[in-house]
Design an enzyme around this catalytic site. Sequence first.
Site, PDB file in Angstrom:
ATOM      1  N   HIS A  25      -9.457   1.032   5.095  1.00 42.64           N
ATOM      2  CA  HIS A  25      -8.168   1.238   5.768  1.00 42.64           C
ATOM      3  C   HIS A  25      -8.383   2.166   6.961  1.00 42.64           C
ATOM      4  O   HIS A  25      -9.204   3.089   6.902  1.00 42.64           O
ATOM      5  CB  HIS A  25      -7.162   1.841   4.783  1.00 42.64           C
ATOM      6  CG  HIS A  25      -5.769   1.841   5.308  1.00 42.64           C
ATOM      7  ND1 HIS A  25      -5.321   2.796   6.190  1.00 42.64           N
ATOM      8  CD2 HIS A  25      -4.738   0.981   5.118  1.00 42.64           C
ATOM      9  CE1 HIS A  25      -4.067   2.524   6.504  1.00 42.64           C
ATOM     10  NE2 HIS A  25      -3.688   1.427   5.865  1.00 42.64           N
TER      11      HIS A  25
ATOM     12  N   GLY B  74       2.785  -1.151   4.327  1.00 45.90           N
ATOM     13  CA  GLY B  74       2.788   0.283   4.024  1.00 45.90           C
ATOM     14  C   GLY B  74       4.204   0.757   3.731  1.00 45.90           C
ATOM     15  O   GLY B  74       4.729   0.581   2.628  1.00 45.90           O
ATOM     16  N   GLY B  75       4.846   1.346   4.745  1.00 47.77           N
ATOM     17  CA  GLY B  75       6.170   1.962   4.580  1.00 47.77           C
ATOM     18  C   GLY B  75       7.177   1.082   3.842  1.00 47.77           C
ATOM     19  O   GLY B  75       7.873   1.552   2.933  1.00 47.77           O
TER      20      GLY B  75
ATOM     21  N   GLY C 148       2.437   2.301  10.765  1.00 48.54           N
ATOM     22  CA  GLY C 148       3.353   3.424  10.574  1.00 48.54           C
ATOM     23  C   GLY C 148       4.040   3.875  11.853  1.00 48.54           C
ATOM     24  O   GLY C 148       4.653   4.941  11.887  1.00 48.54           O
TER      25      GLY C 148
ATOM     26  N   ASN D 146       0.865  -1.186   0.000  1.00 50.11           N
ATOM     27  CA  ASN D 146       0.000   0.000   0.000  1.00 50.11           C
ATOM     28  C   ASN D 146       0.898   1.231   0.000  1.00 50.11           C
ATOM     29  O   ASN D 146       1.460   1.589   1.033  1.00 50.11           O
ATOM     30  CB  ASN D 146      -0.886  -0.037   1.260  1.00 50.11           C
ATOM     31  CG  ASN D 146      -1.705   1.227   1.422  1.00 50.11           C
ATOM     32  OD1 ASN D 146      -1.825   2.027   0.501  1.00 50.11           O
ATOM     33  ND2 ASN D 146      -2.273   1.406   2.610  1.00 50.11           N
ATOM     34  N   TRP D 147       1.017   1.845  -1.158  1.00 51.37           N
ATOM     35  CA  TRP D 147       1.932   2.999  -1.262  1.00 51.37           C
ATOM     36  C   TRP D 147       1.365   4.244  -0.594  1.00 51.37           C
ATOM     37  O   TRP D 147       2.082   5.238  -0.421  1.00 51.37           O
ATOM     38  CB  TRP D 147       2.197   3.325  -2.737  1.00 51.37           C
ATOM     39  CG  TRP D 147       3.005   2.308  -3.475  1.00 51.37           C
ATOM     40  CD1 TRP D 147       3.397   1.057  -3.041  1.00 51.37           C
ATOM     41  CD2 TRP D 147       3.521   2.441  -4.802  1.00 51.37           C
ATOM     42  NE1 TRP D 147       4.115   0.426  -4.018  1.00 51.37           N
ATOM     43  CE2 TRP D 147       4.213   1.247  -5.114  1.00 51.37           C
ATOM     44  CE3 TRP D 147       3.464   3.448  -5.760  1.00 51.37           C
ATOM     45  CZ2 TRP D 147       4.840   1.043  -6.340  1.00 51.37           C
ATOM     46  CZ3 TRP D 147       4.093   3.246  -6.982  1.00 51.37           C
ATOM     47  CH2 TRP D 147       4.779   2.055  -7.266  1.00 51.37           C
ATOM     48  N   LYS D 148       0.094   4.237  -0.268  1.00 44.73           N
ATOM     49  CA  LYS D 148      -0.569   5.426   0.298  1.00 44.73           C
ATOM     50  C   LYS D 148      -0.331   6.636  -0.625  1.00 44.73           C
ATOM     51  O   LYS D 148      -0.198   6.463  -1.825  1.00 44.73           O
ATOM     52  CB  LYS D 148      -0.101   5.698   1.719  1.00 44.73           C
ATOM     53  CG  LYS D 148      -0.148   4.448   2.591  1.00 44.73           C
ATOM     54  CD  LYS D 148       0.029   4.747   4.037  1.00 44.73           C
ATOM     55  CE  LYS D 148       0.161   3.438   4.800  1.00 44.73           C
ATOM     56  NZ  LYS D 148       0.039   3.599   6.222  1.00 44.73           N
TER      57      LYS D 148
ATOM     58  N   SER E 295       3.525  -2.073  10.467  1.00 40.62           N
ATOM     59  CA  SER E 295       4.981  -2.090  10.631  1.00 40.62           C
ATOM     60  C   SER E 295       5.600  -3.454  10.335  1.00 40.62           C
ATOM     61  O   SER E 295       6.546  -3.872  11.010  1.00 40.62           O
ATOM     62  CB  SER E 295       5.368  -1.594  12.029  1.00 40.62           C
ATOM     63  OG  SER E 295       4.904  -0.267  12.205  1.00 40.62           O
TER      64      SER E 295
ATOM     65  N   GLU F  24      -5.245  -5.105  10.779  1.00 36.41           N
ATOM     66  CA  GLU F  24      -4.232  -4.069  10.974  1.00 36.41           C
ATOM     67  C   GLU F  24      -4.502  -3.335  12.286  1.00 36.41           C
ATOM     68  O   GLU F  24      -5.326  -2.407  12.319  1.00 36.41           O
ATOM     69  CB  GLU F  24      -4.285  -3.060   9.825  1.00 36.41           C
ATOM     70  CG  GLU F  24      -4.066  -3.670   8.465  1.00 36.41           C
ATOM     71  CD  GLU F  24      -3.525  -2.642   7.483  1.00 36.41           C
ATOM     72  OE1 GLU F  24      -2.403  -2.810   7.030  1.00 36.41           O
ATOM     73  OE2 GLU F  24      -4.231  -1.663   7.211  1.00 36.41           O
TER      74      GLU F  24
ATOM     75  N   GLU G 102      -6.805   4.627   7.995  1.00 34.23           N
ATOM     76  CA  GLU G 102      -6.648   6.053   7.681  1.00 34.23           C
ATOM     77  C   GLU G 102      -7.913   6.616   7.048  1.00 34.23           C
ATOM     78  O   GLU G 102      -8.286   7.764   7.290  1.00 34.23           O
ATOM     79  CB  GLU G 102      -5.417   6.250   6.763  1.00 34.23           C
ATOM     80  CG  GLU G 102      -4.126   6.056   7.552  1.00 34.23           C
ATOM     81  CD  GLU G 102      -2.964   5.482   6.760  1.00 34.23           C
ATOM     82  OE1 GLU G 102      -2.996   5.524   5.520  1.00 34.23           O
ATOM     83  OE2 GLU G 102      -2.027   4.966   7.398  1.00 34.23           O
TER      84      GLU G 102
HETATM   85  C1  PEP Z   1      -0.794   0.091   6.139  1.00 36.57           C
HETATM   86  O1  PEP Z   1      -0.957   1.291   6.023  1.00 36.57           O
HETATM   87  O2  PEP Z   1      -1.634  -0.690   5.642  1.00 36.57           O
HETATM   88  C2  PEP Z   1       0.377  -0.374   6.854  1.00 36.57           C
HETATM   89  C3  PEP Z   1       0.416  -1.600   7.275  1.00 36.57           C
HETATM   90  O3  PEP Z   1       1.388   0.553   7.055  1.00 36.57           O
HETATM   91  P1  PEP Z   1       2.835   0.284   7.705  1.00 36.57           P
HETATM   92  O4  PEP Z   1       3.347  -1.022   7.117  1.00 36.57           O
HETATM   93  O5  PEP Z   1       3.651   1.436   7.288  1.00 36.57           O
HETATM   94  O6  PEP Z   1       2.631   0.178   9.173  1.00 36.57           O
END
Ligand code: PEP
Length: 253
Positions: A98, A237-238, A176, A9-11, A216, A170, A100
């Site tokens: 999600h 994500g990251g 994040g 997920n590049w956001k 994470s 999640e 967010e």
């Molecule tokens: C996400 O936003 O779906 C996610 C898991 O982010 P991160 O891996 O950066 O915690």
Amino acid sequence: MRKHIVAGNWKMNCTFSEADDLINAIMEQLEQKELPRDTQLIVCPPFPYLEMTTDYANDSYFMVGAQNVSDQEKGAYTGEVSAAMLESMEIDYCIVGHSERRAYYGETNATVAAKVNQLLQHGIKPIVCVGEVLEEREAGKQFEVVKKQVEQGLFHLSADQLREVVIAYEPVWAIGTGKTATPDQAQEIHAHIRSLLATKYGKEIANDISILYGGSCKPSNAKELFACPDIDGGLIGGASLKADDFMAIAMAF
Ligand code: PEP
């Protein structure tokens, strides 16, 4: 048997040229390394890069997902992107609910259910995110919160429709933040989700649904998380913004 999935997920990250570089770096790695058997790689870039990503995906071994979709079919909804549009671009998956989007854009379980319906009507597989916030975990409410999200977001579906869905657990406090759920914490919620599915749809269907962990996830912890019996991969994500890390996670099965 259910698939192993690693979805990036590049956001809201990357300019056009950065996105181009990142996809090329992923493709280079895919040319050099063979993914573990039954592992599906999915890349979810921002909307403007979907076309470029699907063009590249045609020659490679990953699928493409969007990060959001409208809960409406079509019409006067300025700024929205419909499931029909995604279908017409041959998008395979779409993230829904999600944390967010729930936190900043007021998405509720009812919105999630409506978006899931839109996607399924257009042949796109939803990746439905659920998970508790820190205060809910500290109050011991994580099982209850996730149950409500799963029931209200998905339990209106028929068994055949549910088979098209991927669920991502999640924990919001892990997204994040660099704080990862321990394999035990993640496994117990994944098992809980699978048992909810089994009660409603039967064991056989519950065993066929891929449930991903997100929060994470990185090369250093992916192996331990993916070794858990009910964790079928990750929503990343990251770490999905670095081709080396993303691929290392995909190789962690
Ligand atoms: C996400 O936003 O779906 C996610 C898991 O982010 P991160 O891996 O950066 O915690």
